[in-house]
Design a protein around this motif. Structure first.
Motif, PDB file in Angstrom:
ATOM      1  N   ALA A 164      86.103  79.030  57.642  1.00 51.50           N
ATOM      2  CA  ALA A 164      85.498  77.718  57.878  1.00 51.50           C
ATOM      3  C   ALA A 164      86.260  76.644  57.114  1.00 51.50           C
ATOM      4  O   ALA A 164      86.646  76.851  55.954  1.00 51.50           O
ATOM      5  N   VAL A 165      86.452  75.492  57.771  1.00 52.56           N
ATOM      6  CA  VAL A 165      87.223  74.391  57.193  1.00 52.56           C
ATOM      7  C   VAL A 165      86.510  73.065  57.441  1.00 52.56           C
ATOM      8  O   VAL A 165      85.553  72.988  58.226  1.00 52.56           O
ATOM      9  N   GLY A 166      87.000  72.013  56.780  1.00 51.51           N
ATOM     10  CA  GLY A 166      86.473  70.674  56.995  1.00 51.51           C
ATOM     11  C   GLY A 166      87.324  69.901  57.982  1.00 51.51           C
ATOM     12  O   GLY A 166      88.326  70.404  58.508  1.00 51.51           O
ATOM     13  N   ASN A 167      86.947  68.641  58.206  1.00 57.42           N
ATOM     14  CA  ASN A 167      87.684  67.838  59.184  1.00 57.42           C
ATOM     15  C   ASN A 167      89.006  67.314  58.633  1.00 57.42           C
ATOM     16  O   ASN A 167      89.682  66.515  59.284  1.00 57.42           O
ATOM     17  N   ASP A 168      89.381  67.777  57.429  1.00 55.61           N
ATOM     18  CA  ASP A 168      90.678  67.438  56.840  1.00 55.61           C
ATOM     19  C   ASP A 168      91.706  68.553  57.079  1.00 55.61           C
ATOM     20  O   ASP A 168      92.737  68.606  56.414  1.00 55.61           O
TER      21      ASP A 168
ATOM     22  N   TRP B  28      85.050  74.653  62.286  1.00 61.27           N
ATOM     23  CA  TRP B  28      85.221  73.332  61.670  1.00 61.27           C
ATOM     24  C   TRP B  28      83.849  72.765  61.290  1.00 61.27           C
ATOM     25  O   TRP B  28      82.977  72.605  62.136  1.00 61.27           O
ATOM     26  N   SER B  29      83.681  72.450  60.018  1.00 64.83           N
ATOM     27  CA  SER B  29      82.434  71.845  59.547  1.00 64.83           C
ATOM     28  C   SER B  29      82.408  70.354  59.885  1.00 64.83           C
ATOM     29  O   SER B  29      83.433  69.670  59.814  1.00 64.83           O
ATOM     30  N   GLU B  30      81.253  69.872  60.237  1.00 62.76           N
ATOM     31  CA  GLU B  30      81.096  68.443  60.507  1.00 62.76           C
ATOM     32  C   GLU B  30      80.698  67.665  59.251  1.00 62.76           C
ATOM     33  O   GLU B  30      80.681  66.428  59.274  1.00 62.76           O
ATOM     34  N   LEU B  31      80.398  68.372  58.162  1.00 65.60           N
ATOM     35  CA  LEU B  31      79.826  67.705  56.984  1.00 65.60           C
ATOM     36  C   LEU B  31      80.655  67.865  55.718  1.00 65.60           C
ATOM     37  O   LEU B  31      80.606  66.981  54.846  1.00 65.60           O
ATOM     38  N   LYS B  32      81.408  68.952  55.585  1.00 61.84           N
ATOM     39  CA  LYS B  32      82.032  69.269  54.297  1.00 61.84           C
ATOM     40  C   LYS B  32      83.552  69.318  54.398  1.00 61.84           C
ATOM     41  O   LYS B  32      84.116  69.549  55.452  1.00 61.84           O
ATOM     42  N   HIS B  33      84.185  69.118  53.243  1.00 63.60           N
ATOM     43  CA  HIS B  33      85.637  69.221  53.151  1.00 63.60           C
ATOM     44  C   HIS B  33      86.059  70.688  53.060  1.00 63.60           C
ATOM     45  O   HIS B  33      85.274  71.565  52.675  1.00 63.60           O
ATOM     46  N   THR B  34      87.319  70.935  53.368  1.00 63.97           N
ATOM     47  CA  THR B  34      87.890  72.261  53.176  1.00 63.97           C
ATOM     48  C   THR B  34      87.812  72.632  51.693  1.00 63.97           C
ATOM     49  O   THR B  34      87.937  71.771  50.818  1.00 63.97           O
ATOM     50  N   ALA B  35      87.592  73.907  51.410  1.00 67.47           N
ATOM     51  CA  ALA B  35      87.434  74.369  50.029  1.00 67.47           C
ATOM     52  C   ALA B  35      88.644  74.004  49.170  1.00 67.47           C
ATOM     53  O   ALA B  35      89.760  73.847  49.679  1.00 67.47           O
ATOM     54  N   ARG B  36      88.403  73.883  47.853  1.00 66.43           N
ATOM     55  CA  ARG B  36      89.467  73.526  46.924  1.00 66.43           C
ATOM     56  C   ARG B  36      89.508  74.485  45.738  1.00 66.43           C
ATOM     57  O   ARG B  36      88.477  74.789  45.148  1.00 66.43           O
ATOM     58  N   PHE B  37      90.715  74.926  45.415  1.00 65.79           N
ATOM     59  CA  PHE B  37      90.961  75.816  44.277  1.00 65.79           C
ATOM     60  C   PHE B  37      91.785  75.048  43.250  1.00 65.79           C
ATOM     61  O   PHE B  37      92.836  74.488  43.571  1.00 65.79           O
ATOM     62  N   THR B  38      91.303  74.998  42.006  1.00 64.70           N
ATOM     63  CA  THR B  38      92.007  74.321  40.928  1.00 64.70           C
ATOM     64  C   THR B  38      92.344  75.342  39.854  1.00 64.70           C
ATOM     65  O   THR B  38      91.449  76.017  39.340  1.00 64.70           O
TER      66      THR B  38
END
Length: 326
Positions: A65-69, A89-99
């Motif tokens: 699952a990913v975001g619209n980015d 594709w999620s309509e509400l959330k950004h793609t996950a981020r790893f820091t």
């Protein structure tokens, strides 16, 4: 190929984390590290593995699952042979981020924001099979926990062979969930720490884990890889020596990609592990989990130097002459 899809924000700390710890104060940690640099790369375990398989000539089907980015990232994966048509594709959330921050001793401190990954549980595998045909192997990689359990159970219900790769999720998952993810897997991948954690949380002995999976692959960083099966001799494969500075993020995903690709080619467990080791070394010699390439001739030369001419001759017919590696 089910698993996380994320962007990686990678930093380097010139000292060591342990130098900053104060004995007797670990219950009140408040630390800040001044880092040398920050780079952003495409990542996520599922996407990383799919990228590596694409470089090796497969067309892996990525499920996550990913975001619209995700537009640019999707174009990148498609260009490197990855089928993304089953990505949600999620309509509400950004793609996950790893820091992640890596110190001079290659220790790492990381954080992960799940974002759109939380919607991965909305994906079912049956429509994927209907679209692409037989699912030879479903990789259940680190992902939204609910999705991991659902994908594993669907594999059991529908008779799909699956690979269990719980990875980072072992740290917080309880024994019941881990048993659910592992039992009946065709392949189990862990590193040495994860192997110990798995046994501790499940209450299973080493032998009991082996009884529940087809093949158990344990990665051991610079000490190489161990492959075990019930009733067969343990296979030990060296880590291909690095020739450049190492950034370890993504090495495990690359190893898995090489191993699975070689097994899909029909190569033996030992040969597949050697391919995985070679791909992993290529991956850790660059910063970023999808920044490496596998030029055919140089890859074969390095593979032969590590494992011999006979091994290289077996691998050579399967390596693509592909612009994906340009």
């Amino acid at each position: 190929m089910t698993g996380s899809i994320a962007t990686d924000h990678l930093m380097t700390f010139p000292g060591t984390f342990t130098e900053q710890f104060v004995e007797g104060q670990m219950e009140n940690v408040s630390l800040s590290f001044l880092v040398d640099d920050l780079v952003q790369h495409r990542g996520g375990a599922g996407a990383n593995m799919a990228y590596g398989m694409g470089l090796l000539g497969l067309t892996p089907v990525l499920v996550g699952a990913v975001g619209n980015d995700f537009d640019d990232y999707e174009a990148w994966l498609n260009r490197h042979g990855v089928d993304t048509a089953s990505v949600h594709w999620s309509e509400l959330k950004h793609t996950a981020r790893f820091t992640c921050t890596t110190d001079s001793a290659n220790n790492q401190i990381a954080s992960f924001y799940s974002g759109a990954m939380a919607e991965a549980s909305m994906i079912e595998l049956a429509p994927v099979e209907k679209r692409v045909g037989t699912l030879d192997l479903v990789i259940v990689g680190p992902n939204d926990p609910t999705a991991m359990v659902q994908h594993t159970q669907e594999c059991r219900d529908r008779g799909y062979a699956f690979m269990a790769d719980p990875s980072q999720q072992l740290a917080w998952a309880d024994g019941e969930m881990i048993r659910t993810l592992v039992d009946g897997a065709e392949l189990l991948f862990t590193n040495e720490y994860e192997a110990a954690l798995l046994k501790q949380k499940t209450g299973w002995s080493h032998a009991e884990v082996l009884d529940r999976v087809g093949t158990w692959v344990t990665t051991r960083a610079a000490n190489g890889v161990r492959v075990e099966r019930v009733g067969e001799e343990t296979i030990e494969v060296i880590a291909v020596p690095e020739t450049r500075p190492v950034e370890p993020t993504g090495g495990g995903d690359a190893l898995r990609a090489g191993f699975v690709a070689a097994r899909q080619w029909g190569l033996s467990l030992e040969r597949a592990t050697q391919v995985g080791s070679a791909v992993a070394t290529a991956a850790v010699e660059v910063v970023g989990t999808q920044e490496y390439s596998l030029p055919r001739e140089s890859f074969l030369q390095r593979f032969e130097a590590a494992f011999g001419a006979e091994a290289a001759a077996e691998v050579a017919p399967h390596l693509p002459h592909s612009p994906r590696n340009a």
